[in-house]
Design a protein around this motif. Structure first.
Motif: not given
Length: 1335
Positions: A1094-1107
């Motif tokens: 969900m983080s990849e899809r909603v925030l972006g694949i390299e957003h700090p949250n995704t990391i």
């Protein structure tokens, strides 16, 4: 939430007060929730040509949702035009299942094929095309239809839960290849871009068809229409067979037309089929084979990889994608279709009506509120998509203006019932406020206003749907249209407010009544202003806020750009002095425009700060009175003007204690209020005022416990505080004069607008040019001016230092521009203060420990300056030169090549056009070539000038290389930041920025330019309260209840937002963590996998949250024995982190400790050391050499050296660790003891080794060698260390532990119910955060 009586009662309800298990609000919520989750039941479904299957449904679902399920299932996905029948009766699509007679457990629903209409045939073709493209990522790259990218499955090889069982368990360590690619190793300088989007083998789609398009013979002529022809398709199969297909009411069949001759008669055989898939499967074996395997793959993907996101997410990089023929896309491009609006009769949607009707839905109980919030959210996300599409059409010149005669910048547009205007100063409207700069800032201010009024949600007051879109250098405001506004002149329709910034002002009783309800939550003061006839007019908002009653009879307010008070630090006013603190920092400063406002977060924080001050002063005065009465007690220190900067971290709850009769101090003291106790204590460090000089005065809030002890130690303070509360809640009647005087003094001191209770509000019109106030309110206006100066000073003296302090103790860890901006905004600091913040960091003693923060700030400042310049640069570029212009700008910005030359489009295109003077101009069609003359040195001069004039910050650099050198930046990070901010999409390849011989970018590298969209995010309020109270429970150590509340929140979030949303992501992450702590590793893995996707899809694949999500997932994978997957995930996290902010960041130490530990576990000792030693270096730098984090790092390194049998190095590191523990924790602490035990053990091992070596030297090869114990680390011990560094303390490893945990939880529940829960949560083994205080 603060001022006086509860403006939002429902918010107060579900805020948990630590002491009572669940207060009333909670109970009522829980009963309501049960109503929603009626038990599901199972129905059988029989589709033509398939076996009947069971489907689990819930009574709330609509029949339509079963349709959706069938269109997604592998064996029925090719059907779209069917009805569901129960005992021969057709079910209504929009009926809820519970309302259907005779539908019960085990009913058989038949799928019956229905005849097609043109609409149904189109829907069918579109659906088939969607199925064929279901694995193709091009929609995600192109940023359409709410598709976005996700790469998790590449690193986990499909679904996580299965892979553990499918493959051999990860315990045979031999087969794991652990070496990361070179660029991921510590110290590597290269930052490749290509790994950002690893190649997914599924995406090389199997071709099912070569071509599927609408035929040129459409639409069918009249005589064929009467034979039931709906439309014609032209298809080329993989076997190169060209066929023409008729879509008729009965289905699809082959006809005899060819490319050039029309012959609609059925071919022989015609293969008439109800579904296009069935037809194609009969004529093309390759289609049949490939379509089947494609559907298998589609169904295997995790649903979260394919569900649409609520708002479009754009990717700033994309590989070269082949452009394939696609009939549906081609058709969509030329219709105003938006989302699924072909399902709505009447085609274009009346956005205003939809937006306002959803607001009017009832909201008395939970099910109603959920329905309402779901409707509001859905309409908002549809409106945002429509507005974005319209704004792009406007700038691209595809929409006719409603005033085509005027010059370009003054044009306005209407498309699809949305009104569009450009962000320029039309008709000198903003001349006094800063012209175009003000016109550019106004829409975002207005949007903030719409957001604020929307959140207060007063019945009967309406705002417009508003979306602000930045695209190709233009700012477009999209608004829904007030019914009837276009037929009338604005002057006639405005019945409240002013259309000329306060020269003429009108007011209206109904509006005053509605706005009065918003004045408390928004802290707006009712005030009087003079109109052109010098009459005084009552307002309850800023003057330019206009009230218009639409033809639908609704009361609308618009132009909310001054909802919040002006920011005096950026608004120099003649004859006004700011506070000394502000002046010392160089304020007030000249700003581009005069619309600089304080943020809502700042107003909240300021009021809260004043509230604490108020309580403290009242309590102290009461104590003095008491002390004077009982003069035998020791004298209290005289009251002093208490105005330290204690920034309170917790929101003080409502002080609504009912007063007991005529309150003299004794009565109040005798009736301690249970309810407010729990809520008030944490929020009031009442004692660190002048009373307790020893207490901490550096602005920290004390823990509730310390507060209690101190209160008991100072006689009478507790009662004084109680009384203060009673006084505040009263309206001042029935209080003895002495006490009233106390409140009056306290009110005066904090600038409250009322003399009998605490109430701070702001007058937004102060310092607005053109606004005049009546004589009799002069005193009020003075007070308001002072309040504004105080608020401006509060930002500089409290909020900025508190932000920096939070960065120092690592409770705030920005990693990129977006997270930095968020951190500023949370504390109410506007981004225009970025220069000030950086200056402040520069002057801090601990500057070295803030290097990461400083660097991110510099990057943000530079890229924002570049964005400002890029905006005006783009406005002059015509469409055909766009890619050339963008690549030229990026070359000037990032490439070391000193003389970047722009390539103008070829001459033959230009010259012919020059001769004919263009008559009509559309917004996005500059045809000058001035952009081509930009040079790198000129651009960097402009950036430095912009930094100075906008942020008042000096960057002394002439070129990109100097900046990179001076501040330690990396060019890929700059590229990412500028692309994300401006919407540029570039080709995914390796760029050579540092070549001095050729520019880094060519025009072929610029793939697209996307809009940057700002809109309102409607909230799921009930779900959010559940989530918050769940978090509170968890922090108190009640994991099980916390878990239940958060599961409940998850259900409600899904109910409102659908499956994909940022807040659901946070919910899943917390759930996974709780599952993990409670020992359910498989469940933790499944929830965390969803969170990552969900983080990849909603925030972006390299957003700090995704990391961070990747890191959590790696931990749970390790715990589940999937070691190689855990490593892959950690390597991915490290790669993304390097790309986003480089290696020098405190968070990198955590990633590296994790990687090092896992590598240690798989016995890759040398690699492990590289990562652990890097972590040690970073921890030492950011936490200081004496920190406990550093001690732990030393210990981890020592353990690897021990495994390598290098005891001397191991001893050296463990000694360092031991020293830190001894100094910080003392000899007796368990950590110190553990460390000293380990030292002893290492010494023995070292001695034994030395003995063996001596033996060998002495006796040569026939020595009798004692076997040495070389310990390969056990997985359990590695896991234990992983938990420690990730801040997870307690993990029950056995069934017995789980039982104990449950018993413990129950014991606490009983304790709580008895109201005796005095034990501090700190001692519980269930803490989520590291218990060891980290300095």
């Amino acid at each position: 939430m603060l001022n006086g009586d509860g403006a939002h009662t429902e918010e107060g309800e579900s805020k948990q007060d630590g002491n009572s298990e669940a207060d009333g609000g909670e109970d009522s919520n829980e009963q309501e929730v049960i109503v929603i989750q009626d038990t599901g039941f199972t129905v059988k479904i029989q589709a033509p040509g398939t076996e009947p299957f069971d489907l689990q449904v819930s009574p709330q679902e609509m029949v339509q949702e079963i349709h959706q399920v069938l269109m997604d299932r592998e064996d029925t996905c090719h059907r779209t035009c069917f009805s569901l029948q129960l005992d021969g009766n057709v079910l209504d699509n929009f009926a809820e299942l519970k309302s259907i007679e005779g539908l019960q457990e085990g009913s058989l629903l038949k799928v019956v094929e229905e005849p097609y209409t043109v609409r149904e045939a189109r829907i069918h073709v579109r659906h088939i095309r969607d199925l064929l493209k279901s694995l193709d990522p091009s929609d995600a790259y192109n940023g359409v239809d709410c598709n976005s990218l996700s790469f998790l499955s590449i690193f986990t090889d499909g679904d996580l839960g299965d892979s553990g069982r499918r493959k051999k368990k990860g315990t045979e360590l031999e087969q794991i290849d652990c070496t990361p690619p070179e660029h991921i190793l510590p110290g590597s300088k290269e930052r490749p871009l290509v790994p950002l989007q690893p190649q997914n083998k599924d995406w090389k789609p199997m071709q099912c068809l070569k071509v599927l398009t609408m035929s040129g013979w459409n639409p069918p002529p009249g005589n064929r229409k009467m034979h039931g022809d709906l439309m014609y398709l032209y298809i080329v199969t993989v076997e190169e067979r060209h066929v023409s297909v008729t879509a008729s009411t009965r289905g699809f069949y082959l006809n005899q037309s060819t490319t050039y001759t029309f012959n609609p008669k059925p071919a022989n055989p015609s293969f008439l089929s109800h579904s296009l898939v069935e037809l194609l499967s009969q004529i093309s074996p390759a289609f049949k084979k490939n379509f089947t395997s494609l559907q298998k793959k589609r169904v295997q993907r995790h649903p979260f990889e394919r569900i649409a996101t609520p708002f479009q997410v754009y990717s700033w990089t994309a590989p070269q994608v082949d452009h394939a023929m696609d009939c549906v896309r081609a058709e969509d491009a030329y219709t105003s279709r938006l989302g699924y609006e072909e399902h709505i009769p009447g085609q274009t949607r009346d956005w205003n009506e939809e937006l306002q009707t959803t607001r009017e839905l009832p909201r008395k109980n939970l099910p109603e509120r959920l329905l309402r919030e779901r409707a509001i959210f859905k309409v908002h996300s549809d409106f945002a998509a429509a507005a974005t599409r319209g704004a792009m059409a406007v700038i691209d010149g595809n929409v006719m203006a409603i005033n085509p005669g005027e010059e370009t910048r003054m044009q306005m547009f209407i498309w699809n019932n949305i009104f569009f205007s450009l962000g320029f100063d039309v008709r000198d409207h903003y001349r006094e406020l800063g012209g175009d700069a003000a016109a550019h800032a106004a829409p975002t201010n207005d949007l903030n206003g719409v957001r604020a009024y929307g959140a207060v949600d007063v019945e009967g007051l309406y705002t417009l749907g508003t979306v602000v879109v930045d695209y190709r250098g233009y700012r477009v405001t999209a608004q829904s249209i007030i019914p009837g506004i276009l037929e009338r002149e604005q002057e006639q329709s405005v019945i409240y407010g002013s259309i000329d910034f306060g020269k003429t002002v009108v007011s209206h009783l109904k509006y005053l009544e509605l706005l009065d309800k918003t004045s408390r939550p928004l802290k707006v003061q009712q005030h009087k202003v003079l109109n052109e006839k010098d009459e005084s007019v009552e307002l309850c908002s800023s003057v330019e806020c206009k009230g218009i009653i639409g033809n639908d009879g609704r009361h609308y307010i618009l132009d909310l750009l001054r909802t919040f008070p002006p920011d005096l630090n950026f608004l120099p006013v003649d004859g006004e002095e700011l506070s000394a603190e502000s002046q010392r920092q160089g304020f007030p400063r000249q700003h581009r425009h005069r619309l600089a406002c304080l943020r809502q977060e700042l107003i909240e924080a300021f009021v809260e700060h004043r509230y604490l001050l108020f309580m403290k002063m009242a309590a102290l005065q009461l104590m003095q009175q008491k002390a004077n009465k009982d003069s035998n007690k020791t004298d209290m220190p005289a009251i002093t003007e208490a105005s330290e900067a204690d920034s309170a971290q917790t929101a003080p709850a409502e002080a609504s204690a009912e007063s007991t009769g005529p309150a003299d101090s004794a009565a109040a003291a005798a009736a301690p209020q249970e309810a407010t106790e729990g809520e008030e204590k944490p929020s009031q460090p009442t004692t660190n005022g002048p009373v307790d000089p020893a207490g901490s005065q550096n602005g920290e809030c004390k823990s509730p416990l310390e507060g209690k002890e101190l209160e008991e130690s100072i006689p009478g303070l507790a009662q004084a505080k109680e009384l203060a509360e009673t006084l505040v809640s009263e309206d001042g009647s029935g209080i003895d004069p002495k006490s009233r005087e106390v409140v009056l003094n306290a009110c005066k001191a904090v600038g409250s607008i009322s003399n009998t209770s605490f109430d701070i509000r702001f007058n937004p019109d102060i310092f607005s040019p053109g606004v005049r106030f009546p004589e009799d309110t002069i005193e009020d206006v003075q007070k308001q001016k002072q309040l504004l100066k105080d608020a401006a000073a509060f930002l500089v003296t409290c909020q900025i230092p508190s932000l920096v302090k939070d960065c120092l103790d690592h409770s705030t860890l920005p990693m990129d521009g977006a997270t930095l901006t968020e951190a500023l905004h949370q504390r109410g600091i506007n981004v225009r203060y970025l220069g000030t913040v950086l200056e402040f960091v520069n002057k801090t003693q601990a500057k070295a420990q803030l290097e990461h923060f400083y660097r991110i700030g510099i990057i943000e400042l530079i890229t924002r300056c570049a964005k400002h310049i890029f905006r005006t640069y783009l406005q002059g570029v015509e469409l055909s030169a766009l890619s050339a212009a963008v690549s030229h700008f990026l070359n000037c910005f990032l490439s070391s090549f000193p003389d970047a030359v722009a390539h103008l489009p070829p001459d033959e295109l230009v010259s012919r056009r020059k001769s004919r003077k263009r008559r009509t101009r559309v917004p996005g069609s500059g045809d000058n070539t001035a952009w081509a003359s930009l040079t790198p040195s000129e651009l960097w001069k402009n950036i430095a000038a912009e930094a100075q004039s906008y942020y008042h910050f000096k960057i002394q650099c002439e070129s990109v290389d100097q900046v990179v050198e001076k501040y330690g930046l990396q060019k890929t990070t700059l590229l990412r930041e500028i692309s994300v901010k401006t919407g540029i999409q570039i080709l995914l390849k390796e760029y050579n920025f540092d070549s001095r011989h050729k520019p880094a970018f060519t025009e072929e590298d610029i793939l697209n330019i996307f809009p940057v969209v700002k809109h309102v995010n409607p909230k799921a309020s009930d779900a959010f309260h559940f989530f918050q109270s769940g978090q509170a429970k968890v922090q108190q150590g009640f994991l099980k209840e916390g878990c239940e509340l958060i599961n409940e929140a998850l259900n409600l979030f899904n109910n409102v937002y659908g499956a994909m949303h940022v807040e659901i992501c946070a919910c899943l992450r917390l759930l996974a963590r709780l599952n993990y702590i409670m020992g359910d590793h498989a469940e933790a893995l499944s929830n965390q996998q969803k969170a990552v996707l969900m983080s990849e899809r909603v925030l972006g694949i390299e957003h700090p949250n995704t990391i961070q999500e990747y890191m959590h997932l790696a931990l749970y994978c390790f715990a589940n024995g999937q070691l190689s997957t855990a490593l892959k995930l950690l390597y991915r996290a490290r790669y993304l982190m390097l790309l986003v902010c480089g290696e020098d960041h405190p968070e990198m130490a955590l990633i590296d400790s994790n990687i090092g530990l896992v590598l240690h576990g798989v016995m890759e000792y040398d690699l492990s050391l590289r990562f652990l030693e890097n972590a040690l270096t970073i921890n030492t730098k950011y936490h200081g050499a004496r920190s406990l984090k550093v001690a732990l790092s030393h210990h981890l390194v020592a353990r690897v050296y021990e495994s390598k049998a290098e005891f001397r190095s191991a001893l050296q590191h463990e000694k360092e660790g031991y020293t830190i523990y001894k100094n910080q924790m003392g000899e007796a602490h368990e950590k110190t003891k553990e460390s000293s035990e380990y030292l002893k053990y290492l010494t023995q091992q070292a001695v034994a080794l030395q003995r063996t070596m001596n033996e060998i030297y002495k006796n040569g090869s026939n020595a009798s060698i004692m076997p040495l114990k070389f310990t390969a680390p056990s997985m359990a011990s590695i896991l234990e260390q992983l938990n420690v560094i990730n801040g997870i303390i307690f993990i029950p490893l056995s069934q017995k532990d789980l039982e104990n945990l449950k018993a413990e939880v129950q014991r606490r529940q009983q304790l709580q119910e008895a109201g005796r829960s005095e034990e501090p949560a700190e001692d519980s083994p269930l803490e989520l955060e590291d218990k060891i205080p980290v300095d």
